[in-house]
Motif scaffolding. Structure first.
Motif, PDB file in Angstrom:
ATOM      1  N   LEU A 234      36.351  30.441  30.435  1.00 43.73           N
ATOM      2  CA  LEU A 234      37.704  30.245  29.907  1.00 43.73           C
ATOM      3  C   LEU A 234      38.551  31.493  30.090  1.00 43.73           C
ATOM      4  O   LEU A 234      39.755  31.408  30.388  1.00 43.73           O
ATOM      5  N   ALA A 235      37.952  32.662  29.915  1.00 40.56           N
ATOM      6  CA  ALA A 235      38.710  33.898  30.103  1.00 40.56           C
ATOM      7  C   ALA A 235      39.145  34.067  31.551  1.00 40.56           C
ATOM      8  O   ALA A 235      40.281  34.507  31.835  1.00 40.56           O
ATOM      9  N   VAL A 237      39.643  31.630  33.766  1.00 37.32           N
ATOM     10  CA  VAL A 237      40.711  30.652  34.020  1.00 37.32           C
ATOM     11  C   VAL A 237      42.016  31.124  33.388  1.00 37.32           C
ATOM     12  O   VAL A 237      43.111  31.008  33.983  1.00 37.32           O
ATOM     13  N   SER A 238      41.934  31.650  32.183  1.00 36.41           N
ATOM     14  CA  SER A 238      43.137  32.144  31.509  1.00 36.41           C
ATOM     15  C   SER A 238      43.783  33.278  32.291  1.00 36.41           C
ATOM     16  O   SER A 238      45.011  33.373  32.401  1.00 36.41           O
ATOM     17  N   ALA A 239      42.947  34.181  32.867  1.00 37.26           N
ATOM     18  CA  ALA A 239      43.489  35.299  33.650  1.00 37.26           C
ATOM     19  C   ALA A 239      44.206  34.798  34.895  1.00 37.26           C
ATOM     20  O   ALA A 239      45.280  35.306  35.277  1.00 37.26           O
ATOM     21  N   VAL A 241      45.596  31.855  35.304  1.00 37.24           N
ATOM     22  CA  VAL A 241      46.811  31.143  34.916  1.00 37.24           C
ATOM     23  C   VAL A 241      47.860  32.114  34.361  1.00 37.24           C
ATOM     24  O   VAL A 241      49.081  31.915  34.540  1.00 37.24           O
ATOM     25  N   LEU A 242      47.403  33.165  33.707  1.00 40.78           N
ATOM     26  CA  LEU A 242      48.349  34.055  33.036  1.00 40.78           C
ATOM     27  C   LEU A 242      49.219  34.825  34.030  1.00 40.78           C
ATOM     28  O   LEU A 242      50.415  35.059  33.757  1.00 40.78           O
ATOM     29  N   ASN A 245      52.042  32.631  35.429  1.00 43.67           N
ATOM     30  CA  ASN A 245      52.880  32.227  34.305  1.00 43.67           C
ATOM     31  C   ASN A 245      53.759  33.393  33.856  1.00 43.67           C
ATOM     32  O   ASN A 245      54.946  33.217  33.547  1.00 43.67           O
ATOM     33  N   THR A 246      53.181  34.603  33.839  1.00 44.09           N
ATOM     34  CA  THR A 246      53.966  35.776  33.457  1.00 44.09           C
ATOM     35  C   THR A 246      55.068  36.045  34.486  1.00 44.09           C
ATOM     36  O   THR A 246      56.222  36.374  34.144  1.00 44.09           O
TER      37      THR A 246
END
Length: 332
Positions: A234-235, A237-239, A241-242, A245-246
């Motif tokens: 999850l971390a 994937v979050s990285a 996507v982040l 998105n940023t």
């Protein structure tokens, strides 16, 4: 005719006269000193109390120590009188006292032999200490008989007639005592072996419980490891996507209105693809993702095998017994 005792004297005075100043009674049955010779033996009364009895052969004559011993058939048959009669009566009383104690001990041992598996070790220890005390008493009398068989016995006329019978009685007592002692030692050995077997069984049971605890600990570790792997994925994937998105947030602000729309599309496309390529092309990330299926399966196994217990049940004896009696499971 043998000399009659000159009345009764106290045991402390007699012991002090021969130089014994220690507490209690001496371990030796015959003591020689400047004040004469003391023959001090012990017998038991009907209530089991120790009674010191004896004779004090002093310069002014022979004095009786303690109560007068009861008359014996041996003195009557040999027609002994005076101090010799009292000495033989004392030896006979001692032999009779030790014999009664041995017979009582033998009866208790015989009763225990039928139920040796249930008798407490403490009870056997008490019987063993009682037997040691009886053996000490027999030993004291035997030493006294040996002493009287020498020159000292000449102070008691006619004693040489009674000594063979007395010696035979104490020889029989020693043999009887040895037999009772052997029976006690056999019982102690049997009970010790039984207790050792029980301790071995308890140790094995503790080992089983310890293995169960280890299995639960392994299952818990597997469960936590699976959760950690899922959190890692999850971390990542979050990285991934982040980052785009940023960038989209920054380029969408009014201050970035001067950036052409085509460049915005190119930047967002690159920032969307590049993190994916960089992150998911790493060998360790590929290894984590490749084993994700087995990790999820092990996590499900850990969830099934690990019993869920609420905090209120932690100190519950019933739950402890249930966990302890549960069959051990093989670690996943």
């Amino acid at each position: 005719m043998a000399e009659s005792p000159n009345g009764e004297a106290t045991v402390p005075d007699a012991l002090k006269a021969v130089g014994f100043l220690g507490p209690g009674l001496p371990s030796r049955a015959v003591l020689h000193g400047a004040g004469g010779t003391v023959v001090l033996l012990t017998t038991l009364d009907s209530e089991g109390r120790v009674i010191p009895r004896g004779l004090w052969v002093a310069k002014d004559g022979i004095h009786r120590l303690g109560p007068r011993p009861p008359a014996s058939l041996l003195t009557e048959s040999l027609r002994l009188t005076g101090a010799t009669a009292e000495l033989v009566n004392l030896l006979q009383a001692g032999a009779r006292s030790d014999l009664e104690r041995l017979e009582g001990l033998g009866e208790r041992v015989d009763g225990i032999e039928e139920e040796w598996e249930t008798v407490a070790l403490g009870e056997l220890g008490k019987l063993n200490r009682l037997h040691r005390n009886i053996r000490k008493s027999i030993g004291r009398f035997s030493v006294a008989v040996q002493e009287l068989d020498g020159p000292f016995g000449g102070r008691f006329p006619g004693l040489e007639q009674a000594l063979p019978r007395v010696q035979a009685e104490f020889t029989h007592l020693e043999e009887y005592s040895a037999g009772v002692g052997q029976s006690l030692r056999d019982l102690l050995a049997l009970r010790t072996a039984a207790e050792a077997n029980r301790l071995s069984e308890a140790t094995n049971r503790l080992g089983q419980v310890s293995n169960q605890i280890a299995a639960y600990a392994n299952t818990s570790n597997i469960r936590m490891l699976g959760i950690a792997y899922v959190a890692l994925v999850l971390a990542l994937v979050s990285a991934v996507v982040l980052i785009p998105n940023t960038a989209a947030t920054i380029l969408g602000m009014p201050s970035a209105s001067w950036v052409p729309g085509l460049w915005v599309d190119v930047i967002l496309t690159v920032l969307a693809i590049l993190p994916i390529v960089v992150v998911f092309s790493r060998p360790w990330v590929k290894g984590v993702l490749g084993g994700l299926g087995s990790i999820e399966a092990r996590t499900r196994e850990g969830l099934r095998d690990l019993p869920e217990i609420s905090p209120a049940q932690v100190d519950s004896p019933a739950v402890e017994r249930e966990l302890a009696s549960a069959p051990p499971r093989s670690p996943p």
